[in-house]
Design a protein around this motif. Structure first.
Motif, PDB file in Angstrom:
ATOM      1  N   PRO A  42       0.120   0.071  -0.512  1.00 61.31           N
ATOM      2  CA  PRO A  42       0.634   1.290  -1.162  1.00 61.31           C
ATOM      3  C   PRO A  42       1.729   1.980  -0.354  1.00 61.31           C
ATOM      4  O   PRO A  42       2.724   2.445  -0.923  1.00 61.31           O
TER       5      PRO A  42
ATOM      6  N   THR B   3      -4.594   8.575   1.292  1.00 58.43           N
ATOM      7  CA  THR B   3      -4.460   8.356  -0.148  1.00 58.43           C
ATOM      8  C   THR B   3      -3.995   9.599  -0.893  1.00 58.43           C
ATOM      9  O   THR B   3      -3.581   9.507  -2.032  1.00 58.43           O
ATOM     10  N   LYS B  30      -1.210   2.933  -5.016  1.00 57.49           N
ATOM     11  CA  LYS B  30      -2.469   2.201  -4.780  1.00 57.49           C
ATOM     12  C   LYS B  30      -2.749   1.221  -5.920  1.00 57.49           C
ATOM     13  O   LYS B  30      -3.136   0.075  -5.689  1.00 57.49           O
TER      14      LYS B  30
END
Lengths: 116, 116
Positions: A42, B3, B30
């Motif tokens: 990512p 994230t 992601k």
């Protein structure tokens, strides 16, 4: 990992006609997988998107750490993988390294999928 | 792995204008990386190419072990990753499972690169 092409596959299954040789050879598959490995993270995808969105066509490494909230060693590690995969071009000028998309690299990678 | 998107990056570098928010968000990156992860293996690329080359449009798992010289558990493991990534469709009929390309999946994956 098996890297040699199977020249004479033994077929002892009886359910249907064996597919025979893979359309994609082992060595070619290894090369193609390297590019997808570079894209399989990512943070690396985000780095590519930042560099791509930059109106000047290049991004200083000093601009790439804050948006991702990663340290510069981590960002440099990811950038090296993208450079090694032929997706980014790196140019050192003075203190900083500047990164730009290799022209046509994303299109060629998309082409790998069409040619599978 | 970080994230969460960085909502308010602190910019203390002075070399040039910071790039600001990545064009590609953390969550989206992601999701996209998962597809490239599925492609980031030579054997999985070869499996895709065999299934794609099959004139009937589908391959029996029994046909996919010999050309790659891999055992069926290994092949099934790779095939599961390709199914989970939305690239292959799996249908069980009798003893065997049959795999076909999800229509448009490779084209959509190529499109991810164009949309970075």
């Amino acid at each position: 990992m098996k890297t040699l092409p199977v020249l004479d596959p033994i077929t002892d299954e009886a359910c249907c006609t064996p597919a025979g040789q893979p359309a994609l050879g082992a060595e070619e598959a290894k090369q193609k997988a390297l590019v997808f490995k570079a894209l399989a993270d990512p943070n690396r995808l985000r780095l590519l998107s930042i560099v791509k969105a930059e109106s000047s066509g290049e991004s200083c490494v000093c601009d790439l750490t804050d948006p991702l909230d990663l340290g510069q060693p981590t960002v440099s590690h990811h950038l090296k993988i993208l450079v090694d995969a032929g997706l980014l071009h790196r140019e050192k000028r003075g203190t900083w390294a500047y990164y730009s998309l290799v022209p046509g690299a994303l299109e060629r990678t998309a082409g790998l999928l069409a040619a599978l």
